[in-house]
Motif scaffolding. Structure first.
Motif, PDB file in Angstrom:
ATOM      1  N   GLN A  49       0.700  -1.109  -0.089  1.00  0.00           N
ATOM      2  CA  GLN A  49       0.051   0.005  -0.036  1.00  0.00           C
ATOM      3  C   GLN A  49       0.738   1.068   0.019  1.00  0.00           C
ATOM      4  O   GLN A  49       1.626   1.415   0.832  1.00  0.00           O
ATOM      5  CB  GLN A  49      -0.625  -0.037   1.340  1.00  0.00           C
ATOM      6  CG  GLN A  49      -1.697   1.248   1.041  1.00  0.00           C
ATOM      7  CD  GLN A  49      -2.726   1.438   2.454  1.00  0.00           C
ATOM      8  OE1 GLN A  49      -2.857   0.447   3.362  1.00  0.00           O
ATOM      9  NE2 GLN A  49      -3.236   2.326   2.694  1.00  0.00           N
ATOM     10  N   VAL A  50       0.625   2.184  -0.913  1.00  0.00           N
ATOM     11  CA  VAL A  50       1.161   3.343  -0.966  1.00  0.00           C
ATOM     12  C   VAL A  50       0.425   4.436   0.118  1.00  0.00           C
ATOM     13  O   VAL A  50      -0.820   4.585  -0.181  1.00  0.00           O
ATOM     14  CB  VAL A  50       1.220   4.107  -2.348  1.00  0.00           C
ATOM     15  CG1 VAL A  50       1.826   5.552  -2.074  1.00  0.00           C
ATOM     16  CG2 VAL A  50       2.216   3.109  -3.312  1.00  0.00           C
ATOM     17  N   HIS A  51       0.902   4.734   1.055  1.00  0.00           N
ATOM     18  CA  HIS A  51       0.470   5.337   2.004  1.00  0.00           C
ATOM     19  C   HIS A  51       0.624   6.885   1.743  1.00  0.00           C
ATOM     20  O   HIS A  51      -0.341   7.715   1.972  1.00  0.00           O
ATOM     21  CB  HIS A  51       1.111   5.255   3.454  1.00  0.00           C
ATOM     22  CG  HIS A  51       0.555   6.242   4.696  1.00  0.00           C
ATOM     23  ND1 HIS A  51      -0.691   5.962   5.163  1.00  0.00           N
ATOM     24  CD2 HIS A  51       1.108   7.081   5.138  1.00  0.00           C
ATOM     25  CE1 HIS A  51      -0.957   6.662   6.157  1.00  0.00           C
ATOM     26  NE2 HIS A  51       0.091   7.520   6.209  1.00  0.00           N
ATOM     27  N   TYR A  52       1.594   7.353   1.103  1.00  0.00           N
ATOM     28  CA  TYR A  52       1.956   8.795   0.821  1.00  0.00           C
ATOM     29  C   TYR A  52       2.716   8.841  -0.409  1.00  0.00           C
ATOM     30  O   TYR A  52       3.629   8.325  -0.727  1.00  0.00           O
ATOM     31  CB  TYR A  52       2.678   9.584   2.087  1.00  0.00           C
ATOM     32  CG  TYR A  52       2.752  10.860   1.867  1.00  0.00           C
ATOM     33  CD1 TYR A  52       1.826  11.896   1.984  1.00  0.00           C
ATOM     34  CD2 TYR A  52       4.068  11.534   1.744  1.00  0.00           C
ATOM     35  CE1 TYR A  52       1.781  13.212   1.696  1.00  0.00           C
ATOM     36  CE2 TYR A  52       4.284  12.861   1.596  1.00  0.00           C
ATOM     37  CZ  TYR A  52       3.126  13.793   1.661  1.00  0.00           C
ATOM     38  OH  TYR A  52       3.270  15.187   1.600  1.00  0.00           O
ATOM     39  N   ARG A  84      -6.397  13.366  -0.457  1.00  0.00           N
ATOM     40  CA  ARG A  84      -6.869  11.867  -0.296  1.00  0.00           C
ATOM     41  C   ARG A  84      -6.850  11.212  -1.662  1.00  0.00           C
ATOM     42  O   ARG A  84      -7.633  11.692  -2.322  1.00  0.00           O
ATOM     43  CB  ARG A  84      -8.074  12.028   0.503  1.00  0.00           C
ATOM     44  CG  ARG A  84      -7.902  12.449   1.946  1.00  0.00           C
ATOM     45  CD  ARG A  84      -6.965  11.854   2.703  1.00  0.00           C
ATOM     46  NE  ARG A  84      -7.367  10.597   3.213  1.00  0.00           N
ATOM     47  CZ  ARG A  84      -6.729   9.537   3.865  1.00  0.00           C
ATOM     48  NH1 ARG A  84      -5.252  10.063   4.061  1.00  0.00           N
ATOM     49  NH2 ARG A  84      -6.993   8.321   4.333  1.00  0.00           N
ATOM     50  N   SER A 120      -7.616   5.246  -2.462  1.00  0.00           N
ATOM     51  CA  SER A 120      -6.942   3.931  -1.890  1.00  0.00           C
ATOM     52  C   SER A 120      -6.888   4.286  -0.478  1.00  0.00           C
ATOM     53  O   SER A 120      -6.833   3.108   0.269  1.00  0.00           O
ATOM     54  CB  SER A 120      -5.732   3.704  -2.613  1.00  0.00           C
ATOM     55  OG  SER A 120      -4.998   4.754  -2.046  1.00  0.00           O
ATOM     56  N   GLY A 138      -4.829   6.203   0.679  1.00  0.00           N
ATOM     57  CA  GLY A 138      -3.531   7.018   0.951  1.00  0.00           C
ATOM     58  C   GLY A 138      -3.811   8.546   0.780  1.00  0.00           C
ATOM     59  O   GLY A 138      -4.670   9.134   0.453  1.00  0.00           O
ATOM     60  N   THR A 139      -2.562   9.465   0.594  1.00  0.00           N
ATOM     61  CA  THR A 139      -2.673  10.699   0.481  1.00  0.00           C
ATOM     62  C   THR A 139      -1.398  10.971  -0.593  1.00  0.00           C
ATOM     63  O   THR A 139      -0.370  10.553  -0.834  1.00  0.00           O
ATOM     64  CB  THR A 139      -2.000  11.532   1.691  1.00  0.00           C
ATOM     65  OG1 THR A 139      -3.251  11.154   2.664  1.00  0.00           O
ATOM     66  CG2 THR A 139      -2.157  12.812   1.577  1.00  0.00           C
ATOM     67  N   TYR A 174       5.963   3.482   1.246  1.00  0.00           N
ATOM     68  CA  TYR A 174       5.179   2.365   1.351  1.00  0.00           C
ATOM     69  C   TYR A 174       4.907   1.897   2.786  1.00  0.00           C
ATOM     70  O   TYR A 174       5.750   2.327   3.678  1.00  0.00           O
ATOM     71  CB  TYR A 174       5.972   1.126   0.834  1.00  0.00           C
ATOM     72  CG  TYR A 174       6.095   1.307  -0.529  1.00  0.00           C
ATOM     73  CD1 TYR A 174       5.063   1.150  -1.518  1.00  0.00           C
ATOM     74  CD2 TYR A 174       7.292   1.807  -1.132  1.00  0.00           C
ATOM     75  CE1 TYR A 174       5.508   1.206  -2.853  1.00  0.00           C
ATOM     76  CE2 TYR A 174       7.525   1.668  -2.387  1.00  0.00           C
ATOM     77  CZ  TYR A 174       6.684   1.702  -3.449  1.00  0.00           C
ATOM     78  OH  TYR A 174       6.839   1.806  -4.690  1.00  0.00           O
ATOM     79  N   LEU A 175       3.442   1.886   3.172  1.00  0.00           N
ATOM     80  CA  LEU A 175       3.047   1.503   4.531  1.00  0.00           C
ATOM     81  C   LEU A 175       3.808   0.190   5.105  1.00  0.00           C
ATOM     82  O   LEU A 175       3.626  -0.797   4.407  1.00  0.00           O
ATOM     83  CB  LEU A 175       1.581   1.469   4.565  1.00  0.00           C
ATOM     84  CG  LEU A 175       0.763   1.376   6.104  1.00  0.00           C
ATOM     85  CD1 LEU A 175       1.117   2.576   6.747  1.00  0.00           C
ATOM     86  CD2 LEU A 175      -0.640   1.274   5.824  1.00  0.00           C
ATOM     87  N   TRP A 195       6.599   4.208   5.408  1.00  0.00           N
ATOM     88  CA  TRP A 195       5.760   5.180   6.317  1.00  0.00           C
ATOM     89  C   TRP A 195       5.021   3.879   7.481  1.00  0.00           C
ATOM     90  O   TRP A 195       4.419   3.069   6.950  1.00  0.00           O
ATOM     91  CB  TRP A 195       4.940   5.612   5.752  1.00  0.00           C
ATOM     92  CG  TRP A 195       4.387   7.012   6.545  1.00  0.00           C
ATOM     93  CD1 TRP A 195       3.330   6.880   7.429  1.00  0.00           C
ATOM     94  CD2 TRP A 195       4.595   8.433   6.181  1.00  0.00           C
ATOM     95  NE1 TRP A 195       3.386   8.261   8.053  1.00  0.00           N
ATOM     96  CE2 TRP A 195       3.774   8.957   7.276  1.00  0.00           C
ATOM     97  CE3 TRP A 195       5.140   8.935   5.095  1.00  0.00           C
ATOM     98  CZ2 TRP A 195       3.752  10.353   7.034  1.00  0.00           C
ATOM     99  CZ3 TRP A 195       4.918  10.139   4.956  1.00  0.00           C
ATOM    100  CH2 TRP A 195       4.485  11.102   6.017  1.00  0.00           C
TER     101      TRP A 195
END
Length: 118
Positions: free
Chosen positions: A6-9, A46, A49, A51-52, A71-72, A116
């Protein structure tokens, strides 16, 4: 069992942050925040997904424009150490972002990415 990445940011560094925010606002139908100090002055929106995306100007003269996914991860220290073992240069070791968790930046040559932990 394989975990989902997951791409968090998603951080975009550009000398024209206002122009890019305006273009993305129109084409992607998103609304960007005012600049957020703890994210280097990034304006954020936002993602569907969860993320931001953050768009900001370079923070210093040596900072090159880039698009950098964070990446989370569950354990940022472990993720950074594993990246280092795989040959990454640690550009920014894990650091606390007040109220947002911890982030780090690793580089494999010119390819930048981050981790992240929330």
């Amino acid at each position: 069992m394989t975990e989902q990445v997951q791409v968090h940011y998603l951080e975009i560094v550009t000398p024209q942050p206002e122009q890019l925010c305006e273009a993305y606002s129109q084409s992607l139908k998103v609304t960007f925040s005012a600049p957020i100090a703890e994210l280097g002055g990034a304006r954020t929106a936002r993602l569907s997904s969860g993320g931001t995306v953050g768009i900001r100007a370079p923070m210093h003269q040596a900072e090159e424009p880039t698009t950098r996914p964070y990446y989370l991860v569950a354990d940022i220290a472990k993720a950074v150490e594993e990246a280092k073992s795989a040959g990454a240069h640690i550009a920014v070791p894990p650091m606390e972002i007040p109220g947002r968790g911890k982030c780090a930046i690793v580089m494999f040559g010119v390819v930048q990415s981050g981790f992240w932990q929330i």
